[in-house]
Design a protein around this motif. Structure first.
Motif, PDB file in Angstrom:
ATOM      1  N   GLY A 142       0.816  -1.206   0.000  1.00 28.51           N
ATOM      2  CA  GLY A 142       0.000   0.000   0.000  1.00 28.51           C
ATOM      3  C   GLY A 142       0.850   1.256   0.000  1.00 28.51           C
ATOM      4  O   GLY A 142       0.550   2.230  -0.699  1.00 28.51           O
ATOM      5  N   THR A 166      -5.032  -1.194  -7.284  1.00 28.59           N
ATOM      6  CA  THR A 166      -5.390  -1.845  -6.018  1.00 28.59           C
ATOM      7  C   THR A 166      -5.016  -3.319  -5.979  1.00 28.59           C
ATOM      8  O   THR A 166      -5.376  -4.026  -5.042  1.00 28.59           O
ATOM      9  CB  THR A 166      -6.907  -1.710  -5.750  1.00 28.59           C
ATOM     10  N   ASP A 170      -4.985  -5.253   0.552  1.00 28.28           N
ATOM     11  CA  ASP A 170      -6.158  -5.634   1.329  1.00 28.28           C
ATOM     12  C   ASP A 170      -7.231  -4.552   1.189  1.00 28.28           C
ATOM     13  O   ASP A 170      -6.994  -3.485   0.617  1.00 28.28           O
ATOM     14  CB  ASP A 170      -5.800  -5.890   2.795  1.00 28.28           C
ATOM     15  N   ILE A 171      -8.418  -4.814   1.703  1.00 26.57           N
ATOM     16  CA  ILE A 171      -9.555  -3.939   1.441  1.00 26.57           C
ATOM     17  C   ILE A 171      -9.352  -2.530   2.023  1.00 26.57           C
ATOM     18  O   ILE A 171      -9.762  -1.538   1.429  1.00 26.57           O
ATOM     19  CB  ILE A 171     -10.876  -4.579   1.940  1.00 26.57           C
ATOM     20  N   TRP A 172      -8.686  -2.420   3.180  1.00 24.85           N
ATOM     21  CA  TRP A 172      -8.424  -1.094   3.770  1.00 24.85           C
ATOM     22  C   TRP A 172      -7.551  -0.265   2.847  1.00 24.85           C
ATOM     23  O   TRP A 172      -7.839   0.905   2.570  1.00 24.85           O
ATOM     24  CB  TRP A 172      -7.766  -1.243   5.146  1.00 24.85           C
ATOM     25  N   HIS A 173      -6.468  -0.888   2.339  1.00 26.92           N
ATOM     26  CA  HIS A 173      -5.551  -0.160   1.464  1.00 26.92           C
ATOM     27  C   HIS A 173      -6.149   0.075   0.080  1.00 26.92           C
ATOM     28  O   HIS A 173      -5.826   1.065  -0.585  1.00 26.92           O
ATOM     29  CB  HIS A 173      -4.211  -0.894   1.372  1.00 26.92           C
ATOM     30  N   GLN A 174      -7.032  -0.823  -0.366  1.00 21.18           N
ATOM     31  CA  GLN A 174      -7.749  -0.562  -1.621  1.00 21.18           C
ATOM     32  C   GLN A 174      -8.547   0.732  -1.511  1.00 21.18           C
ATOM     33  O   GLN A 174      -8.482   1.595  -2.400  1.00 21.18           O
ATOM     34  CB  GLN A 174      -8.684  -1.727  -1.947  1.00 21.18           C
ATOM     35  N   LEU A 175      -9.316   0.861  -0.419  1.00 28.98           N
ATOM     36  CA  LEU A 175     -10.112   2.078  -0.229  1.00 28.98           C
ATOM     37  C   LEU A 175      -9.222   3.300  -0.061  1.00 28.98           C
ATOM     38  O   LEU A 175      -9.532   4.385  -0.572  1.00 28.98           O
ATOM     39  CB  LEU A 175     -11.032   1.913   0.983  1.00 28.98           C
ATOM     40  N   ASP A 176      -8.118   3.142   0.646  1.00 28.05           N
ATOM     41  CA  ASP A 176      -7.188   4.248   0.861  1.00 28.05           C
ATOM     42  C   ASP A 176      -6.654   4.769  -0.478  1.00 28.05           C
ATOM     43  O   ASP A 176      -6.667   5.979  -0.744  1.00 28.05           O
ATOM     44  CB  ASP A 176      -6.038   3.769   1.751  1.00 28.05           C
ATOM     45  N   ASN A 179      -9.504   6.399  -2.549  1.00 31.97           N
ATOM     46  CA  ASN A 179      -9.848   7.728  -2.015  1.00 31.97           C
ATOM     47  C   ASN A 179      -8.813   8.766  -2.435  1.00 31.97           C
ATOM     48  O   ASN A 179      -9.161   9.907  -2.785  1.00 31.97           O
ATOM     49  CB  ASN A 179      -9.945   7.682  -0.486  1.00 31.97           C
TER      50      ASN A 179
END
Length: 262
Positions: A142, A166, A170-176, A179
């Motif tokens: 990430g 992405t 992981d899903i947190w870093h995908q969203l990060d 964004n």
């Protein structure tokens, strides 16, 4: 300066195998555009053809009505920046110097205090100042992806191309990461064009979606018009339920549609 990007009748292939066929699109300035499609549909190939990593065998790519094939690499870098997948490139330098490489279209190999200020500005924008002196190769996936985005941003190009930004996150870093890309498009008023596998991420973040299959554009438009049960069945051979949440399609895959892929 607001840049419009166009593809006209573009083809690409290896020997007798066609990867892209008669690709046409027009992308307005300051938009987040996502290219989706199954494996082998031509998403990454299209991104690389726009950036001239690969040379189209027919048709043209126009930036502000200028044909990219007639530009030098240095001139083209003032219009287009490219973010590879995080696992593709490893730089044997610290984060600050890795990002500073993005200034090359403006300064050659010799930097100035102004160029270093640009790097610090982007580090602050992406909230990664603390990583400035860290070794790029020792960062998490990430963090590496943020640095690659920062390197593209400091280039100050009008269009940023991203190949699976992405992947392997992981899903947190995908969203990060998503964004960050969305916020940068708004704040810097640039255009971002990315290849992406995740239809829900594409639906939630994109202004426009281009859906591809077997090297052809099957549908293009806003998420509501492209991410439909019919298109998913046709292109992915998957039966899915598509519902609306905050005026964005949300996809729940239900079952595979057996038989040869369309």
């Amino acid at each position: 300066m607001m840049i419009k990007l166009q593809a006209k009748d573009m083809d690409f292939g290896y020997n007798s195998s066609k990867i892209l066929q008669n690709v046409n699109f027009e992308i307005a300035p300051s938009k987040l555009v996502t290219i989706v499609g199954p494996n082998g549909s031509g998403k990454s190939t299209l991104i690389k053809c726009i950036d001239r990593i690969l040379a189209p065998q027919g048709g043209s790519i126009l930036i502000d009505r200028k044909d990219v094939t007639r530009m030098t690499r240095m001139d083209m870098a003032k219009y287009l920046s490219y973010v590879p997948q995080s696992s593709v490139r490893i730089f044997p330098t610290n984060v600050f110097d890795t990002i500073l490489m993005g200034r090359r279209p403006h300064i050659g190999w010799l930097g100035s205090e102004r160029d270093e200020d640009k790097v610090w500005e982007v580090l602050r924008l992406l909230d990664i100042e603390r990583l400035a002196m860290s070794n790029f190769s020792e960062l998490s996936g990430g963090q590496q992806q943020k640095v690659l985005i920062a390197r593209a941003l400091v280039q100050e190009a009008e269009v940023m191309l991203l190949d699976e930004p992405t992947s392997n996150l992981d899903i947190w870093h995908q969203l990060d990461v998503m964004n960050i890309i969305r916020d940068v498009v708004k704040k810097k008023e640039i255009t971002a064009i990315m290849a992406l596998h995740d239809l829900n991420l594409a639906s939630y973040y994109s202004d426009r979606i281009i859906m591809m299959n077997r090297g052809k554009i099957i549908a293009a438009g806003d998420p509501q018009s492209v991410i439909t049960e019919e298109n998913i069945a046709k292109v992915y051979r998957v039966e899915a339920a598509v519902r609306s949440l905050s005026d964005r399609p949300v996809i729940m895959p239900l079952r595979q549609i057996r038989g040869a892929r369309a």
